[in-house]
Write a protein that holds these residues in place. Structure first.
Motif, mmCIF file in Angstrom:
data_model
loop_
_atom_site.group_PDB
_atom_site.id
_atom_site.type_symbol
_atom_site.label_atom_id
_atom_site.label_comp_id
_atom_site.label_asym_id
_atom_site.label_seq_id
_atom_site.Cartn_x
_atom_site.Cartn_y
_atom_site.Cartn_z
ATOM 1 N N THR A 61 0.842 -1.184 0.000
ATOM 2 C CA THR A 61 0.000 0.000 0.000
ATOM 3 C C THR A 61 0.882 1.240 0.000
ATOM 4 O OG1 THR A 61 -0.079 0.193 2.406
ATOM 5 C CG2 THR A 61 -1.747 -1.217 1.360
ATOM 6 N N GLN A 62 0.287 2.374 -0.290
ATOM 7 C CA GLN A 62 1.029 3.628 -0.249
ATOM 8 C C GLN A 62 1.574 3.871 1.157
ATOM 9 O OE1 GLN A 62 -0.957 7.024 -1.903
ATOM 10 N NE2 GLN A 62 0.422 8.466 -0.890
ATOM 11 N N GLU A 63 0.780 3.548 2.156
ATOM 12 C CA GLU A 63 1.213 3.745 3.550
ATOM 13 C C GLU A 63 2.435 2.877 3.867
ATOM 14 O OE1 GLU A 63 -2.059 3.081 2.732
ATOM 15 O OE2 GLU A 63 -2.721 5.165 2.942
ATOM 16 N N GLU A 64 2.450 1.644 3.377
ATOM 17 C CA GLU A 64 3.597 0.765 3.623
ATOM 18 C C GLU A 64 4.856 1.302 2.949
ATOM 19 O OE1 GLU A 64 1.546 -3.615 4.114
ATOM 20 O OE2 GLU A 64 1.694 -2.763 2.090
ATOM 21 N N LEU A 65 4.707 1.802 1.724
ATOM 22 C CA LEU A 65 5.852 2.379 1.024
ATOM 23 C C LEU A 65 6.356 3.630 1.735
ATOM 24 C CD1 LEU A 65 4.702 1.933 -2.669
ATOM 25 C CD2 LEU A 65 6.590 0.757 -1.527
ATOM 26 N N GLU A 66 5.439 4.477 2.175
ATOM 27 C CA GLU A 66 5.834 5.680 2.907
ATOM 28 C C GLU A 66 6.579 5.311 4.182
ATOM 29 O OE1 GLU A 66 2.295 7.974 3.551
ATOM 30 O OE2 GLU A 66 2.089 8.459 1.434
#
Length: 80
Positions: A68-73
């Motif tokens: 997810t975007q949150e995991e990448l961030e």
């Protein structure tokens, strides 16, 4: 992954040099300069790993579930 391994091996050599500098009583400024170089090399290796992971996620090159975007961030912030 070969470029990442090369960066990490270079950082390992630089870190060994920093340890030797401290053991031999080298000037603080020289030690800190070399330590900063080690830190940059590790950061670059980390960013390269994360960027490679992003590419795999975006084009579906991996068997792992997409991040997810949150995991990448979170991965990027871990390097900050």
């Amino acid at each position: 992954m070969k470029p990442v391994l090369n960066r990490l091996r270079r950082a390992q050599g630089q870190l060994a040099a920093v340890i030797a500098m401290i053991e031999s009583g080298r000037d603080c400024e020289d030690v800190v300069t070399q330590l900063a170089a080690v830190s940059r090399a590790l950061d670059r290796a980390g960013f390269k790993i994360v960027a490679g992971g992003m590419r795999q996620c975006l084009v579906g090159e991996s068997d792992a579930p997409p991040m997810t975007q949150e995991e990448l961030e979170k991965l990027f912030l871990a390097l900050a």
